[in-house]
Design a protein around this motif. Structure first.
Motif, short mmCIF file in Angstrom:
data_model
loop_
_atom_site.label_atom_id
_atom_site.label_comp_id
_atom_site.label_asym_id
_atom_site.label_seq_id
_atom_site.Cartn_x
_atom_site.Cartn_y
_atom_site.Cartn_z
N SER A 77 0.84 -1.22 -0.15
CA SER A 77 0.10 0.16 0.14
C SER A 77 0.97 1.24 0.01
O SER A 77 0.38 2.39 -0.63
N VAL A 78 1.89 1.30 0.79
CA VAL A 78 2.86 2.43 0.69
C VAL A 78 3.51 2.55 -0.60
O VAL A 78 3.49 3.75 -1.12
N ILE A 79 3.73 1.49 -1.25
CA ILE A 79 4.73 1.87 -2.62
C ILE A 79 3.53 2.24 -3.37
O ILE A 79 3.92 2.90 -4.47
N ALA A 80 2.43 1.69 -3.62
CA ALA A 80 1.14 2.19 -4.29
C ALA A 80 0.97 3.69 -4.09
O ALA A 80 0.38 4.62 -4.97
N THR A 81 1.09 4.17 -2.69
CA THR A 81 0.74 5.62 -2.45
C THR A 81 1.86 6.61 -2.82
O THR A 81 1.66 7.93 -3.25
N VAL A 82 3.01 6.25 -2.62
CA VAL A 82 4.16 7.26 -2.69
C VAL A 82 4.44 7.84 -4.06
O VAL A 82 4.50 8.90 -4.23
N PRO A 83 4.04 7.12 -5.05
CA PRO A 83 4.10 7.96 -6.42
C PRO A 83 3.04 9.06 -6.71
O PRO A 83 3.60 10.01 -7.14
N MET A 84 1.99 8.99 -6.03
CA MET A 84 0.95 9.94 -6.33
C MET A 84 1.30 11.28 -5.27
O MET A 84 1.21 12.36 -5.64
N ILE A 85 2.08 11.07 -4.16
CA ILE A 85 2.65 11.93 -3.37
C ILE A 85 3.65 12.61 -4.00
O ILE A 85 3.83 13.81 -4.03
N ILE A 86 4.57 12.11 -4.61
CA ILE A 86 5.77 12.53 -5.51
C ILE A 86 5.14 13.58 -6.55
O ILE A 86 5.60 14.55 -7.01
N LEU A 87 4.15 12.92 -7.31
CA LEU A 87 3.55 13.64 -8.46
C LEU A 87 2.99 15.01 -7.95
O LEU A 87 3.19 16.08 -8.68
#
Length: 307
Positions: A278-288
């Protein structure tokens, strides 16, 4: 006159005129709020930020704990177990799912942004009978829930032989979205029509009006539409559940469903792997969001002001 001088009365001719005082300027009001109001406002923002960040902080902390300590109280990863991410990475094809989500998200966002911008330009520039009625019908499609069109849409893709492919996840956006059409049309209506009329006099075609004039001017609104749709595609689970059967074609939400079924409820109860995924799936959107934050916020503010 001599008698008047002796009596101390000055002659009206020789009396010096008082210097005129400069006009008093009105006091300049400071547009800023009082200090205590600003402090209170910052404290409120900080409190709201903490409330919204707490679930994500807990998610990161729990994903870094051993299995028996995953649901322990507290927000610190104690004991510390970073190998959970390596196990999650090795247990399922997360790299493939990440790449699939990026490809589908970019394709879906680009398709809906360009198609909606083109339709919005037509509604904003052209004057024809029934334009408002047709635009109202476009907006009325927003009232239809996805469940109403889900089965007919699936039958169409099935007849085309495109089920179990990634095409249905993004190709439907080639026909635009009522919400983005409305958003971009309101932005286009704020542009001076004289610019386009002058370009038409100079011989510009309608595609040239859109690509060379309208497209650069509405770039902030286009960025808002792109980010909105990319986020919607990144978190979409229903379409991959309907159309995808091959695990190598899964997007991240569909893959996380596999992780949850395999390691969560009804599985091996390895919740640390579920949380790490879940963390791996969430981090890219935060970076974007952080990369596009300035342009994104500017686009929202400009669209709201000009709409």
């Amino acid at each position: 006159m001599t008698a008047a001088v002796e009596r101390g009365v000055a002659s009206p001719v020789s009396a010096p005129e008082p210097a005129s005082a400069p006009p008093r300027r009105p006091p300049v009001e400071d547009g800023r709020r009082p200090r205590w109001q600003r402090v209170l406002f910052l404290v409120a923002l900080l409190g709201a930020a903490v409330v919204f960040l707490l679930p994500f902080v807990w998610l990161i902390a729990a994903s870094l704990r051993p299995r028996e300590y995953v649901f322990a109280p507290g927000f610190l990863p104690v004991p510390f177990s970073p190998e959970n991410y390596a196990r999650a990475w090795d247990s399922v094809p997360l790299v493939t799912w990440l790449l699939n989500s990026v490809v589908v998200g970019v394709a879906a966002a680009a398709a809906v942004t360009l198609s909606s911008a083109w339709v919005a330009f037509g509604f904003a520039y052209f004057r024809f009978p029934g334009r408002n009625l047709l635009f109202g019908l476009v907006l009325a499609t927003m009232m239809l829930p996805f469940a109403v069109t889900m089965i007919p849409t699936y039958l169409i893709w099935s007849k085309l032989g495109l089920t179990d492919t990634q095409v249905p996840l993004w190709a439907g956006n080639l026909f635009g979205s009522a919400f983005y059409i409305f958003l971009l049309r309101q932005f286009l209506l704020s542009l001076p029509r004289e610019y386009f009329e002058a370009a038409r006099v100079d011989g510009a075609s309608y595609p040239q009006l859109f690509w060379r004039m309208a497209f650069p001017l509405i770039r902030p609104a286009l960025l808002v539409a792109f980010v909105f749709e990319f986020k919607a595609s990144w978190t979409d689970l229903l379409k991959p559940l309907i159309y995808l059967r091959n695990e190598q074609l899964y997007t991240l939400p569909r893959g996380l469903k596999v992780v949850l079924d395999r390691f969560g409820y009804g599985g091996e109860q390895q919740w640390e792997i579920v949380l790490a995924g879940s963390v791996i799936a969430t981090v890219p959107m935060i970076i974007l969001f952080f990369l596009a934050q300035r342009h994104f916020v500017e686009g929202i503010a400009t669209t709201g002001r000009k709409g």
